[in-house]
Each structure stands twice: as C-alpha cells, then as structure tokens.
Design an enzyme around this catalytic site. Structure first.
Site, PDB file in Angstrom:
ATOM      1  N   HIS A 158       0.858  -1.194   0.000  1.00 30.70           N
ATOM      2  CA  HIS A 158       0.000   0.000   0.000  1.00 30.70           C
ATOM      3  C   HIS A 158       0.896   1.246   0.000  1.00 30.70           C
ATOM      4  CE1 HIS A 158      -3.204   2.718   0.523  1.00 30.70           C
ATOM      5  NE2 HIS A 158      -3.944   2.050   1.383  1.00 30.70           N
ATOM      6  N   HIS A 199      -2.729   6.941  -0.884  1.00 29.55           N
ATOM      7  CA  HIS A 199      -3.741   7.564  -0.020  1.00 29.55           C
ATOM      8  C   HIS A 199      -3.236   8.127   1.297  1.00 29.55           C
ATOM      9  CE1 HIS A 199      -7.193   5.353  -2.285  1.00 29.55           C
ATOM     10  NE2 HIS A 199      -6.818   6.488  -2.877  1.00 29.55           N
ATOM     11  N   TYR A 251      -0.973   7.171   3.497  1.00 29.01           N
ATOM     12  CA  TYR A 251      -0.504   6.340   4.599  1.00 29.01           C
ATOM     13  C   TYR A 251       1.028   6.343   4.607  1.00 29.01           C
ATOM     14  CZ  TYR A 251      -5.390   5.302   5.153  1.00 29.01           C
ATOM     15  OH  TYR A 251      -6.740   5.457   5.359  1.00 29.01           O
TER      16      TYR A 251
END
Length: 387
Positions: free
Chosen positions: A176, A179, A181
């Site tokens: 990931h 977004h 993070y």
C-alpha cells in the site's frame, strides 16, 4: 431489480493471469478497510464468511483490507495486523474460505504513520510517527520523524508479514503506497521534509517504497508482489508537487525490479477526498502516462467508482490497448454475488454508508443478501449435478 447485463464476450469477463495465478474475469474486490477485527488486531472468524462469499465466483481477485505489518502499524482500534502467530492463524482461515471457492487472495499490507490515532498509539506505548514532523491537519498532533533504525525495522516488518501471508496460503501481497498512509508520507513532498537519503529529491522520496518492494520480492518472489499507487489523490494531505516526474520515476524503477504480479492504480476520480462529489474536478487528469511506461509489463488494476457496465465500456475504449482489471469497492462490499450479478444483469444491493466502519461487528458486513436469482441458479446447478 435488473441492471445492464455485461455482454458475455466483454473484455471484463475474459480470463487474465497475475503472477502465477489465473483469474477467470477482470472484476476484483478492491481493498476495503472495515475495522471488524478484535481488540488484539486479530481478524474475527466472521470475516471468513464475508470474504468467502465475495469469492463465490471462481477466479475472482480478492484483495484484503489494509493490514498492519506490526502492532505499531495497526494504528487504530480494531484494525487488522499480520505480525503474530495468532493473527496469521486467523488470516489462514479467511484465506482458506476464499481458496475453497477457487478465487485468488492478495493481502494488502501497510503502515499508517501519521494516519494512526495519536492517543491510541500513546496508550499502547508506540511512537506517533511519519516521514517528518508534519501534522495530518492544521493544529493536529505532530508526529515524530522516523529514524534510520525505525525505517529499516519497518522494511523488515514488511518482509516478515509478506512471508506470513504466503505461509497462510495467500497468493501474494499488495504494497500500500497510496492515499496518504506511511509509505505515501515518504513519497509526497507535502509531507516529507527530510534532508537525508529518504527525502528531498524525487529519487530519495521514492526510496522507502522501492526498498520495501525490492525486499518483498527477494523474500517471496516478484510474481507474488503487487503495488498500489494513487498519483492524483489529495486524501490525508499527501500531495506531490510534480506528479508526472514523481510517478514516472517510481513506475520505471518498479518495472526494473521484475515482472510484478500487478500494478494497482487509483484513478483521479477515485480519490477519497473528492469521489463523493457529484462533479469531481479531474479535468485533464488520467493514468495514461503510467500505463504507457508500464507497457503491459504485467496487468494493471484500476479503481474509479465504476459500475459493471461502465467498466466493460472503458476496457473496450480508453484502456483497450492495456491489460486492465477493474476493482470495485462500495457495491462489492454490499453485494456478495457481485460478479454473478454483473454477468447476469442483476443490480447490486444498495450499500449502507453509515455502517461501513462499524467496529468488530457483523452489522453492515455480513447482513447483505445474495440475490434470489443467484440462489435459484445455485440450486439448479446442484440438482443438475446430482442428476
């Protein structure tokens, strides 16, 4: 309730291979954080039903909710992690439910960084951290910049969790990097103000993402590693001042690592910051520069608030020359037989936004029904097989 039926010869329903695994169509479950885990960040047993039902059509790509690679990286109550033997054992049962239905499992892994809850981290004795001491919002808690030792530990934790996923029966992991993070907090120059080798230039700000991917590939193989990026997203204040330069470099470097399982991209209109707007301002923004660089090196998953009909159309038009899979979020979480309905022209269930994140409960999670048409079709299949 009827919906537009996706034509049987649509590209959306054609098989495609990712890594070592074969998909039977190009409809994927997007990674959807739901906070349904227990207080020890162990996935609850009822998640077996949730994920197993959404894998009911064989050959579906199921991407898990974002999962912490350490207890520190599960920075909010009831978020998942895969950092202990008990957590791994619980995920093994969930993965088994998906595999029994003939579908494919990729576990999305993350660190939350400054997107964690500061007080929750403090209560557990963990540092509230990010790439730099830049708060998530004006007047908010100020995170501490990670040290070199902490960065290396995060990479090691990522590798350890990736190994746990494979040991638990998963097909691969999705890094990931989107977004806002932790990894994206290093990529974005609006957050990353470092002056060491982890900040400053495009190359340095990309380093954490690339080092994580390289280490994961070395541990489990590049065919089992995917990466998610959100180049145009402004969510959680993670913005790059030169999107094309930043992500062109990242994608070229990812391509050089090896043939990853897939590249997952969030379209401009899929930015959580703007996607609920009736008319998000994405004029002139698209992912074409990335897909041109990637050049079908491996499939690309795109997410952008599609319906089955609009997804089928875009694969035949804008994305016609690329190997693209479409990920669905809100409609898929509300519709366990989503893939079957897309194939048969049955509208998905209406989702209930207010219960998306109801913690540690099946309410808003396992209370969405299969369609009567699907149930009838399954009954007929069983009767025919007995005959």
């Amino acid at each position: 309730m009827r919906a537009g039926k996706v034509p049987a010869d649509s590209k959306l329903l054609q098989p495609i291979k990712i890594g070592n695994t074969q998909l039977q169509h190009r409809i994927a479950l997007a990674p959807l954080t739901r906070y349904r885990n227990d207080e020890n960040h162990i996935v609850n047993s009822f998640a077996q039903r949730y994920y197993g039902e959404r894998a009911a059509t064989p050959g579906t790509l199921i991407t898990s909710e974002a999962t912490g690679v350490s207890l520190q990286d599960a920075g909010r109550p009831h978020g998942p992690a895969i950092a202990t033997d008990e957590q791994q054992a619980a995920w093994k049962e969930v993965i088994s439910a998906v595999r029994k239905n003939g579908s494919v499992w990729f576990q999305q892994l993350w660190g939350q960084g400054r997107a964690s809850e500061p007080e929750y981290q403090k209560k557990r004795g963990y540092k509230y951290r990010s790439s730099s001491a830049v708060p998530l919002s004006e007047g908010g808690a100020i995170p501490e910049a990670m040290t070199e030792k902490e960065i290396q530990r995060f990479i090691d934790d990522f590798v350890a969790s990736a190994k746990r996923v494979i040991t638990a029966g998963g097909d691969g992991v999705e890094v990931h990097g989107a977004h806002g993070y932790l990894i994206d907090q290093f990529t974005s120059d609006s957050v990353n103000k470092r002056t060491d080798k982890w900040g400053g230039s495009v190359e340095n700000r990309s380093r954490l993402l690339l080092e994580v991917v390289k280490a994961a590939c070395a541990a489990i193989g590049p065919e089992r590693v995917a990466v998610r990026l959100s180049p145009f997203a402004t969510y959680q204040g993670a913005v790059s001042s030169d999107i094309v330069a930043q992500y062109s470099y990242i994608v070229r470097e990812l391509k050089a690592i090896g043939p990853l399982a897939y590249l997952s991209l969030v379209e401009p209109r899929g930015d959580p910051e703007t996607m609920f707007s009736n008319d998000p301002d994405v004029e002139g923004q698209n992912l074409d520069f990335i897909l041109n660089i990637w050049n079908n090196h491996s499939p690309v998953v795109v997410a952008g608030a599609y319906t089955p009909a609009s997804a089928a159309a875009v694969l035949e038009s804008h994305y016609a020359k690329w190997d693209v899979i479409v990920a669905f979020g809100r409609a898929f979480l509300a519709t366990p037989d989503f893939v079957w309905r897309a194939k048969n022209g049955v509208a998905p269930n209406e989702y209930h936004r207010e219960s998306f994140y109801t913690p540690a409960t099946e309410v808003g999670y396992n209370d969405y029904p299969f369609s009567a048409d699907y149930i009838d079709a399954r009954r007929n299949e069983v009767l025919e097989s007995l005959a």
